[in-house]
Design an enzyme around this catalytic site. Structure first.
Site, PDB file in Angstrom:
ATOM      1  N   SER A 127       1.184  -1.291   0.253  1.00 21.57           N
ATOM      2  CA  SER A 127      -0.008   0.406   0.188  1.00 21.57           C
ATOM      3  C   SER A 127       0.981   1.328   0.127  1.00 21.57           C
ATOM      4  O   SER A 127       1.482   1.183   0.812  1.00 21.57           O
ATOM      5  CB  SER A 127      -1.025   0.218   1.221  1.00 21.57           C
ATOM      6  N   TYR A 155      -1.614  -1.283  10.290  1.00 18.41           N
ATOM      7  CA  TYR A 155      -2.236  -1.367   9.310  1.00 18.41           C
ATOM      8  C   TYR A 155      -0.680  -1.422   8.498  1.00 18.41           C
ATOM      9  O   TYR A 155      -0.276  -2.313   8.015  1.00 18.41           O
ATOM     10  CB  TYR A 155      -3.913  -0.939   8.775  1.00 18.41           C
ATOM     11  N   LYS A 159       1.817  -4.109   6.105  1.00 17.63           N
ATOM     12  CA  LYS A 159       2.396  -4.074   5.090  1.00 17.63           C
ATOM     13  C   LYS A 159       3.962  -4.062   5.409  1.00 17.63           C
ATOM     14  O   LYS A 159       4.654  -4.374   4.400  1.00 17.63           O
ATOM     15  CB  LYS A 159       1.248  -2.662   4.484  1.00 17.63           C
TER      16      LYS A 159
HETATM   17  P1  NAD Z   1     -11.239  -7.051   1.162  1.00 21.80           P
HETATM   18  O1  NAD Z   1     -11.301  -6.765   3.213  1.00 21.80           O
HETATM   19  O2  NAD Z   1     -12.142  -6.719   0.664  1.00 21.80           O
HETATM   20  O3  NAD Z   1     -10.095  -8.382   1.085  1.00 21.80           O
HETATM   21  C1  NAD Z   1      -9.547  -9.061   1.412  1.00 21.80           C
HETATM   22  C2  NAD Z   1      -9.950 -10.398   1.798  1.00 21.80           C
HETATM   23  O4  NAD Z   1      -8.936 -11.158   2.380  1.00 21.80           O
HETATM   24  C3  NAD Z   1     -11.384 -10.705   2.980  1.00 21.80           C
HETATM   25  O5  NAD Z   1     -12.318 -11.354   1.319  1.00 21.80           O
HETATM   26  C4  NAD Z   1     -10.700 -11.534   3.654  1.00 21.80           C
HETATM   27  O6  NAD Z   1     -12.282 -12.484   3.814  1.00 21.80           O
HETATM   28  C5  NAD Z   1      -9.434 -12.057   3.534  1.00 21.80           C
HETATM   29  N1  NAD Z   1      -8.909 -12.106   4.756  1.00 21.80           N
HETATM   30  C6  NAD Z   1      -8.552 -11.246   5.024  1.00 21.80           C
HETATM   31  N2  NAD Z   1      -7.397 -12.295   6.269  1.00 21.80           N
HETATM   32  C7  NAD Z   1      -7.486 -13.589   6.685  1.00 21.80           C
HETATM   33  C8  NAD Z   1      -7.006 -14.313   6.894  1.00 21.80           C
HETATM   34  N3  NAD Z   1      -6.070 -14.685   8.127  1.00 21.80           N
HETATM   35  N4  NAD Z   1      -7.237 -16.103   6.364  1.00 21.80           N
HETATM   36  C9  NAD Z   1      -7.976 -15.890   4.809  1.00 21.80           C
HETATM   37  N5  NAD Z   1      -8.615 -14.677   3.882  1.00 21.80           N
HETATM   38  C10 NAD Z   1      -8.440 -13.866   4.856  1.00 21.80           C
HETATM   39  O7  NAD Z   1     -10.069  -6.117   0.725  1.00 21.80           O
HETATM   40  P2  NAD Z   1      -9.328  -4.903  -0.277  1.00 21.80           P
HETATM   41  O8  NAD Z   1      -9.906  -3.486  -0.373  1.00 21.80           O
HETATM   42  O9  NAD Z   1      -9.652  -6.202  -1.363  1.00 21.80           O
HETATM   43  O10 NAD Z   1      -7.232  -5.252   0.141  1.00 21.80           O
HETATM   44  C11 NAD Z   1      -7.242  -6.070  -0.896  1.00 21.80           C
HETATM   45  C12 NAD Z   1      -5.641  -6.117  -0.580  1.00 21.80           C
HETATM   46  O11 NAD Z   1      -5.237  -4.954  -0.667  1.00 21.80           O
HETATM   47  C13 NAD Z   1      -5.720  -5.864   0.977  1.00 21.80           C
HETATM   48  O12 NAD Z   1      -4.240  -6.482   1.527  1.00 21.80           O
HETATM   49  C14 NAD Z   1      -5.263  -5.195   1.472  1.00 21.80           C
HETATM   50  O13 NAD Z   1      -4.214  -4.203   2.259  1.00 21.80           O
HETATM   51  C15 NAD Z   1      -4.547  -4.610  -0.071  1.00 21.80           C
HETATM   52  N6  NAD Z   1      -5.263  -2.653  -0.217  1.00 21.80           N
HETATM   53  C16 NAD Z   1      -6.458  -2.140  -0.276  1.00 21.80           C
HETATM   54  C17 NAD Z   1      -5.950  -0.779  -0.188  1.00 21.80           C
HETATM   55  C18 NAD Z   1      -7.999  -0.509  -0.257  1.00 21.80           C
HETATM   56  O14 NAD Z   1      -8.095   0.724  -0.292  1.00 21.80           O
HETATM   57  N7  NAD Z   1      -8.707  -1.125  -0.522  1.00 21.80           N
HETATM   58  C19 NAD Z   1      -5.123  -0.029  -0.707  1.00 21.80           C
HETATM   59  C20 NAD Z   1      -3.947  -0.585  -0.234  1.00 21.80           C
HETATM   60  C21 NAD Z   1      -3.790  -2.071   0.200  1.00 21.80           C
HETATM   61  N1  UFG Z   2     -12.434  11.825   3.436  1.00 18.78           N
HETATM   62  C1  UFG Z   2     -13.515  12.249   3.517  1.00 18.78           C
HETATM   63  N2  UFG Z   2     -14.727  12.093   4.688  1.00 18.78           N
HETATM   64  C2  UFG Z   2     -14.989  10.528   4.205  1.00 18.78           C
HETATM   65  C3  UFG Z   2     -13.839   9.586   3.955  1.00 18.78           C
HETATM   66  C4  UFG Z   2     -12.186  10.400   3.562  1.00 18.78           C
HETATM   67  O1  UFG Z   2     -13.060  13.659   3.507  1.00 18.78           O
HETATM   68  O2  UFG Z   2     -15.789  10.173   5.220  1.00 18.78           O
HETATM   69  C5  UFG Z   2     -11.106  11.923   2.995  1.00 18.78           C
HETATM   70  C6  UFG Z   2     -10.241  11.119   3.500  1.00 18.78           C
HETATM   71  O3  UFG Z   2      -9.849  12.555   4.359  1.00 18.78           O
HETATM   72  C7  UFG Z   2      -8.749  11.576   2.642  1.00 18.78           C
HETATM   73  C8  UFG Z   2      -9.267  11.143   0.721  1.00 18.78           C
HETATM   74  O4  UFG Z   2     -11.020  11.461   1.566  1.00 18.78           O
HETATM   75  O5  UFG Z   2      -8.306  13.037   2.661  1.00 18.78           O
HETATM   76  C9  UFG Z   2      -9.432   9.362   0.908  1.00 18.78           C
HETATM   77  O6  UFG Z   2      -9.810   8.984   2.284  1.00 18.78           O
HETATM   78  P1  UFG Z   2      -9.683   7.092   2.290  1.00 18.78           P
HETATM   79  O7  UFG Z   2     -10.383   7.368   3.832  1.00 18.78           O
HETATM   80  O8  UFG Z   2     -10.767   7.090   1.144  1.00 18.78           O
HETATM   81  O9  UFG Z   2      -8.534   6.944   1.288  1.00 18.78           O
HETATM   82  P2  UFG Z   2      -6.974   7.069   2.363  1.00 18.78           P
HETATM   83  O10 UFG Z   2      -6.583   7.960   1.253  1.00 18.78           O
HETATM   84  O11 UFG Z   2      -6.907   6.994   3.863  1.00 18.78           O
HETATM   85  O12 UFG Z   2      -6.215   5.439   2.152  1.00 18.78           O
HETATM   86  C10 UFG Z   2      -6.960   4.766   1.824  1.00 18.78           C
HETATM   87  C11 UFG Z   2      -6.444   3.034   2.131  1.00 18.78           C
HETATM   88  C12 UFG Z   2      -4.814   2.654   2.849  1.00 18.78           C
HETATM   89  C13 UFG Z   2      -4.761   3.199   1.508  1.00 18.78           C
HETATM   90  C14 UFG Z   2      -4.748   4.358   1.604  1.00 18.78           C
HETATM   91  C15 UFG Z   2      -3.594   4.321   0.157  1.00 18.78           C
HETATM   92  O13 UFG Z   2      -8.152   3.162   3.119  1.00 18.78           O
HETATM   93  O14 UFG Z   2      -5.753   1.436   2.964  1.00 18.78           O
HETATM   94  O15 UFG Z   2      -5.591   4.678   0.390  1.00 18.78           O
HETATM   95  O16 UFG Z   2      -3.349   5.241  -0.627  1.00 18.78           O
HETATM   96  F1  UFG Z   2      -3.440   2.731   2.202  1.00 18.78           F
END
Ligand code: NAD
Ligand code: UFG
Length: 674
Positions: A127, A155, A159
């Site tokens: 991330s 979190y 990573k």
């Molecule tokens: P998500 O929660 O939708 O998907 C994660 C999946 O992993 C879920 O289906 C959950 O049930 C499964 N899981 C969690 N722990 C587990 C375990 N111990 N064993 C088996 N399954 C397990 O999240 P996502 O948004 O799809 O994120 C996927 C990956 O991308 C994650 O590693 C997350 O940290 C990373 N990531 C997400 C974002 C974001 O904003 N969504 C940003 C950067 C990185």
């Molecule tokens: N924001 C609001 N109101 C809300 C939610 C978010 O104003 O209700 C704003 C936040 O302040 C931020 C922007 O919208 O400025 C984006 O916020 P998000 O929570 O959607 O996303 P973040 O950038 O904080 O974090 C996300 C994921 C992280 C990841 C990161 C990588 O949640 O896991 O992007 O850039 F690591």
């Protein structure tokens, strides 16, 4: 060598589910491991529906080394894409041990198992959060991969730690190939509207929250601060369409696979667009997709937020030849489509499913609308039960084995490819003859043969709430060329619509897919046997909409003549029917759904009634004289099977049952109960 699979951990989740679709559509075979802690199996069945094939799924926690090892023993795994993790920043500050345990220990277990079985290729979901506040340096925005790491919450630290662990592993054994993908802000949904983000509880992220405001689940968006140093005072992020992100995984996987043999790699790539957008930019784009300005309020800053997280994606662009192609506008449109189709994500009131029988993944789906209850199973897309205020109105078994048995008289079945009878052991189209499986005396094929649609496990369903509070369940099956002798690969979707008006509507649609043929014979129907409360049907009152039926020879095939009943209003009494009534002799339509639903028959007992309507030109009425199965006796129920006339494929009016590539076959049936 057996086929090689990509193991996708967390494949039922938001990014994982989109990536599984891209992988399969790019020719990869996939196995999913997910413990569903933050997702739902419905995502998997929707993936299967979209890609048109079963996807092996294991409900396994990554920390369970034994079960995980079994997955690697069951399938020949070539590489792993590792999404599974807990990901809520705020939650991680409250329960850090759970985050380290799940994310770090889960990954260590995965890597150990991979090492044991000599699978050494991994794509890891990291991330942008590992960079922390990149504005602490000069000239680090847009952020390059060499920007020093400084995650600011547990979190993000998981990573960071996992990246280090994988790096150490690579240093210890340079055969490892690891792609570290640092995602920026994934948004949007699959363009089909069938897959998307389904956050549990109150959404943390901007767009999921805004979507819930738009659909009426939340009052207004709180904008966390407008006093940042940006063009409108709100923070800047690099929002990337989840489908683009998914494609980045394919690109990195093939990069790793194309390395020279015996060459390992540990390398980080940013997956972002390179374009920063503020909270207000995103707010305006989504409001535009919805068609109105959504309510918001500017509140104080959120702890831990930084001014700017914009990617420099040059490394991924040049090395992986991957570029984000979709805009924020595309993502907002796709998110809104997903939200309107699925206002509560994969969850739906009035719908539940249970496992049904021993076939892997076979389920029984039940919709209950205030006492009108319909249950359908994947096996045969079969109607297993219809209940009105506790009374059963259709014959069905309580176990899968009875449906699989050859003595099952097509209870509730979706029959196909060809409902009713084909004579002469087959048919000829364009001078080419096809022999279909004979499963009735005198060279006849009944209901498509012994292994027809009723004996197949259907994909899905897609369960959706429709505008009028109906619930629809769509099942898909792709029948291969040659199945029971029928030519061409055929894709069929059967959509059941359960309405609060006590109606069940069935929509059939088929098309030829693939390149294994360009024509088939087709005739679809549902073969439910209805009961209206009595043990036998004899006292039921029948009102037919037509007296006209086909004269049959001793083989139950039409002679070409029609006959007429003396009266269309009668009690079944002891009369036996297995006859094809004609509504529209002149029908030439292949897709009859453009026609109005027409009432075929009303049948009533002292307690209940059913009206059957359809768009079809004919219907078979069968008094169930041949039912002798389990607890069910002869004449326990009657069948009304709207379809094309019996043996039409061997008649002068075969046009209505010949489907060619590029055309659509369709029909509609409705049962109305009281
Ligand atoms: P998500 O929660 O939708 O998907 C994660 C999946 O992993 C879920 O289906 C959950 O049930 C499964 N899981 C969690 N722990 C587990 C375990 N111990 N064993 C088996 N399954 C397990 O999240 P996502 O948004 O799809 O994120 C996927 C990956 O991308 C994650 O590693 C997350 O940290 C990373 N990531 C997400 C974002 C974001 O904003 N969504 C940003 C950067 C990185
Ligand atoms: N924001 C609001 N109101 C809300 C939610 C978010 O104003 O209700 C704003 C936040 O302040 C931020 C922007 O919208 O400025 C984006 O916020 P998000 O929570 O959607 O996303 P973040 O950038 O904080 O974090 C996300 C994921 C992280 C990841 C990161 C990588 O949640 O896991 O992007 O850039 F690591």
């Amino acid at each position: 060598m057996s086929e090689q699979y990509i193991l996708v951990t967390g494949g039922a989740g938001y990014i994982g589910s989109h990536t599984v679709i891209e992988l399969i559509q790019n020719g990869y075979k996939v196995v999913i491991v997910d413990n569903l802690i933050n997702s739902s199996f419905d995502a998997v069945s929707r993936i299967e529906f979209i890609v048109g094939e079963k996807v092996p799924f294991f409900n396994v926690d990554l920390k369970d080394e034994k079960s995980l090892t079994k997955v690697f023993e069951t399938y020949s795994i070539k590489s792993v894409i590792h999404f599974a993790a807990l990901k809520a920043v705020g939650e991680s500050t409250k329960i850090p041990l759970d985050y380290y345990d799940n994310n770090v220990n889960g990954t260590i277990t995965l890597l150990k198992v991979m090492n044991n079985v000599n699978v050494k290729t991994i794509v890891f979901s990291s991330s942008a959060t590992v960079y922390g506040d990149a504005t602490r340096f000069e000239n680090m925005i847009p952020i390059p991969e060499h920007c020093p790491n400084d995650p600011t919450n547990p979190y993000g630290k998981t990573k960071y730690v996992i990246e280090q662990i994988i790096h150490d592993l690579y240093n210890s054994d340079p055969e490892w190939r690891a792609a570290i993908l640092r995602y920026f802000n994934p948004i949007g949904a699959h363009p089909s509207g069938l897959i998307g983000e389904d956050p549990l509880g109150i959404p943390n992220n901007l767009l999921p929250y805004l979507a819930q405001v738009a659909i009426g689940r939340r009052e207004k968006l709180s904008i966390f601060g407008n006093d940042y140093n940006s063009h409108d005072g709100t923070p800047i992020r690099d929002y990337i369409h989840v489908v683009d992100l998914a494609k980045g995984h394919i690109a990195s996987l093939s990069y790793l696979n194309n390395l020279e043999s015996n060459k390992g790699l540990f390398r980080e790539w940013n997956l972002g667009t390179g374009k920063g957008s503020t909270v207000f930019d995103v707010y305006h784009a989504f409001s535009k997709a919805v068609g109105r300005d959504l309510p918001y309020e500017v509140v104080g800053r959120r702890a831990g937020d930084v001014l700017d997280l914009t990617a420099n994606p040059t490394r991924a662009n040049t090395e992986l030849e991957w570029f984000a192609e979709k805009s924020i506008e595309d993502a907002c449109k796709d998110l809104w489509r997903w939200t309107t189709k699925n206002p509560f994500g994969f969850q739906l009131d009035n719908y539940k499913w249970t496992i049904f029988g021993e076939i892997e993944g076979n389920r029984l789906h039940t919709v209950d609308l205030d006492g009108f209850k319909v249950s359908i199973t994947n096996y045969g897309a079969t109607i297993q039960n219809i209940e009105l205020n506790g009374d059963k109105l259709v014959l069905g078994f309580d176990n899968l084995e009875s449906y699989q048995s050859s003595s099952n008289p097509f209870f509730g079945a979706t029959v196909g490819r060809y409902a009713n009878r084909i004579g002469n052991g087959g048919f000829t189209i364009d001078g080419k003859s096809f022999k279909t499986e004979i499963n009735e005396s005198e060279n006849k094929t009944l209901h498509g043969g012994s292994q027809g649609f009723d004996k197949k496990q259907w994909l899905g369903p897609i369960v959706l709430k429709e505008d009028d509070n109906s619930v629809s369940l769509s099942f898909k099956y792709i029948d291969p060329n040659g199945s029971n002798g029928f030519p061409s690969d055929l894709e069929t979707i059967v959509k059941y619509i359960v309405s609060p008006k006590n109606t069940l509507t069935i929509d059939f649609e088929s098309q030829i897919v693939g390149n294994n043929g360009d024509v088939t014979a087709l005739n679809l129907t549902n073969h439910s046997y209805f009961t209206l409360g009595d043990d036998v049907i004899d006292e039921y009152q029948v009102e037919l909409s037509t007296p006209k039926y086909l004269a049959l020879d001793s083989n139950q095939l039409p002679t070409g003549e029609t006959k007429k009943l003396d009266s269309t209003s009668f009690k079944f009494g002891s009369q036996q029917f297995d006859d094809d009534f004609i509504i529209n002799e002149a029908n030439e339509l292949l897709d009859t759904r453009s026609q109005d639903l027409k009432t075929l028959v009303n049948i009533s007992s002292s307690s209940h009634s059913i009206k059957v309507s359809s768009t079809e030109p004919a219907f078979q009425l069968y008094t169930g004289d041949g039912i002798f199965v389990g607890e069910f006796k002869s004449r326990a129920g009657f069948a009304v099977e709207p379809s094309r006339p019996v043996n039409a494929i061997n008649s002068s009016n075969a046009k209505q049952v010949i489907l060619r590539k590029g055309e659509t076959y369709g029909s509609k049936i409705q049962y109305e109960f009281a």
